[in-house]
Design a protein around this motif. Sequence first.
Motif, short mmCIF file in Angstrom:
data_model
loop_
_atom_site.label_atom_id
_atom_site.label_comp_id
_atom_site.label_asym_id
_atom_site.label_seq_id
_atom_site.Cartn_x
_atom_site.Cartn_y
_atom_site.Cartn_z
N GLY A 141 -19.49 3.59 -1.26
CA GLY A 141 -18.67 3.80 -2.51
C GLY A 141 -16.87 4.03 -2.21
N ARG A 142 -16.74 3.98 -0.76
CA ARG A 142 -15.09 4.01 -0.91
C ARG A 142 -14.55 2.85 -1.39
N ASN A 143 -13.24 2.79 -1.89
CA ASN A 143 -12.45 1.74 -2.17
C ASN A 143 -12.76 0.40 -1.52
N ALA A 144 -13.09 -0.74 -2.22
CA ALA A 144 -13.17 -1.86 -1.05
C ALA A 144 -12.51 -2.96 -2.10
N ILE A 145 -12.18 -4.05 -0.93
CA ILE A 145 -12.09 -5.38 -1.60
C ILE A 145 -13.10 -6.23 -0.80
N ASP A 146 -14.11 -7.10 -1.82
CA ASP A 146 -15.18 -7.76 -1.46
C ASP A 146 -14.62 -9.22 -0.98
N LEU A 147 -14.95 -9.58 0.56
CA LEU A 147 -14.25 -10.70 0.95
C LEU A 147 -15.50 -11.93 0.76
N GLY A 148 -16.62 -11.42 0.19
CA GLY A 148 -17.37 -12.39 0.02
C GLY A 148 -18.34 -12.61 1.36
N GLU A 149 -19.24 -13.60 1.32
CA GLU A 149 -20.23 -13.77 2.47
C GLU A 149 -19.96 -15.03 3.33
N LEU A 197 -11.11 -3.81 3.54
CA LEU A 197 -11.46 -5.39 3.27
C LEU A 197 -12.64 -5.62 4.10
N ILE A 198 -13.86 -5.96 3.39
CA ILE A 198 -15.21 -6.32 4.16
C ILE A 198 -15.84 -7.11 3.38
N SER A 199 -16.91 -7.80 4.12
CA SER A 199 -18.04 -8.66 3.48
C SER A 199 -18.70 -8.01 2.37
N THR A 200 -19.24 -8.67 1.55
CA THR A 200 -20.24 -8.24 0.45
C THR A 200 -21.54 -7.40 1.09
N SER A 201 -21.87 -7.87 2.25
CA SER A 201 -23.26 -7.41 2.73
C SER A 201 -23.01 -6.05 3.43
N MET A 202 -21.63 -5.81 3.85
CA MET A 202 -21.35 -4.47 4.53
C MET A 202 -20.93 -3.73 3.19
N LEU A 203 -20.82 -3.77 2.26
CA LEU A 203 -20.38 -2.59 1.40
C LEU A 203 -21.07 -1.52 1.30
N PRO A 204 -22.52 -1.64 1.46
CA PRO A 204 -23.39 -0.37 1.34
C PRO A 204 -22.83 0.59 2.50
N ALA A 205 -22.52 -0.02 3.63
CA ALA A 205 -22.39 0.90 4.80
C ALA A 205 -21.00 1.69 4.52
N ILE A 206 -20.11 1.41 3.56
CA ILE A 206 -18.84 2.09 3.21
C ILE A 206 -19.13 3.13 2.43
N GLU A 236 -15.91 -18.12 3.34
CA GLU A 236 -15.42 -17.30 2.02
C GLU A 236 -14.43 -16.15 2.50
N VAL A 237 -14.87 -15.63 3.62
CA VAL A 237 -13.83 -14.66 4.14
C VAL A 237 -12.30 -15.24 3.99
N CYS A 238 -12.51 -16.49 4.71
CA CYS A 238 -11.08 -17.07 4.83
C CYS A 238 -10.58 -17.47 3.78
N CYS A 242 -8.96 -3.63 7.80
CA CYS A 242 -9.98 -4.74 7.59
C CYS A 242 -10.92 -4.87 8.75
N TYR A 243 -11.97 -5.42 8.13
CA TYR A 243 -12.91 -5.52 9.07
C TYR A 243 -12.60 -6.68 10.29
N ASP A 244 -12.97 -6.53 11.35
CA ASP A 244 -12.69 -7.42 12.58
C ASP A 244 -13.88 -8.58 12.57
N TYR A 245 -13.61 -9.62 12.35
CA TYR A 245 -14.77 -10.71 12.22
C TYR A 245 -14.91 -11.34 13.67
N GLY A 246 -14.06 -10.99 14.94
CA GLY A 246 -14.25 -11.30 15.92
C GLY A 246 -13.46 -12.83 16.16
N ASP A 247 -13.69 -13.53 17.33
CA ASP A 247 -12.71 -14.43 17.69
C ASP A 247 -13.35 -15.79 17.75
N ALA A 248 -14.46 -16.17 17.41
CA ALA A 248 -15.39 -17.13 17.39
C ALA A 248 -14.79 -18.32 16.46
#
Length: 328
Positions: A270-278, A259-268, A282-284, A303-309
């Motif tokens: 082609g592995r299976n992903a669900i796009d959380l948006g940008e 589970l990851i944002s659109t802009s990070m998809l290239p980094a994984i 949108e992620v929320c 799931c990608y960690d978006y931090g605590d801010a």
Amino acid sequence: MDTKMLSGDAAIELGADLISRGELVAFPTETVYGLGANVFRPDSIKKIFEAKGRPSDNPLIVHVADIDDITPLVKEFTPLNRAVAEKFMPGPLTLLFPVSDAVPRVVTAGLDTVAIRMPAHPVAHKFLKACCAPLAAPSANRSTHISPTRAAHVYEDLKGLIPLIIDGDVSNVGIESTVLDLTGETPTILRPGAVTAEMLSAVLGDVKTHKGVINVAKAPGMKYKHYAPRVEMWVSEDINKIVDKYDTLQKSGLNPVILISTSMLPAIQGRNAIDLGEGIEEVCANIYSALHSAEAEYGSIICYDYGDAGLAGSVMNRVNKAAGGNRL
Ligand code: TXA
Ligand code: MG
């Protein structure tokens, strides 16, 4: 019991009729879907705990159509509470008040405070108006499962247990309301949400938050397992670790998804992903839907960690609980 899923005015009319007859009705709010019952009917409130499988020591949030509907439910509506209510209601904020004798104790699980919120979703507002009474409503999922942000999520958990789900499309905030306690010395966030500490500080000055440490005595619900998908899940901010874990899970036949944002998809790659948006809004908005799809279609979740801010902290509060604290 046959569970209907309807939208529009006919759904609201039928829903209000069911509520007046002591039944439960699921309805959309901008945070998540709620499972409503007339707040003044202990017999109906008990049905909420039964349908959800919810422990009876976990109090419910009361939903009102207008700020003025709060007055009969509370012993005191302080100027501070009023200022915060007027700034953030309707919206994704729940406030604690000293409870009046009008509210059955089964709603507050015996506490001397009551949690109140005024949803901004137009269907919720219309439904509350049509019911002519405030509705006690927890999230419309089975206890410990992922909260619903679509009518179909509610159906999956509660079909056969409730007569009606009012379909109001997608809950566009996507996580449960911020629960704010103004009854003590320092304003305290008991559950983080889309109204963040930063936003509240602008009105209240110092706001206490529980960075991971939730005051269990104050918010009884926080001690329970929460937001859990049916498959195992991990969280990480490190793409390399995410990819390594994915490959290990894949080799073990655990059919993982990231589970990851659109802009990070290239980094994984082609592995299976669900796009959380940008962007974090949108992620929320997408996170619970993504968890619902992930548990239905895959065998494990990373799931990608978006931090605590700010809002990211509120989203990660849910994600870390969903992962049961599993980190890479
Ligand atoms: O966005 C939301 O708040 C959604 C929608 C449907 O409005 N509702 C929701 O309700 O998330 P629920 O029951 O899933 O979570 C309510 C949380 C629980 O952690 C509960 O312990 C806490 O609020 N709570 C309720 N009344 C309380 C009280 N009097 N004192 C402290 N915590 C309270
Ligand atoms: Mg809940």
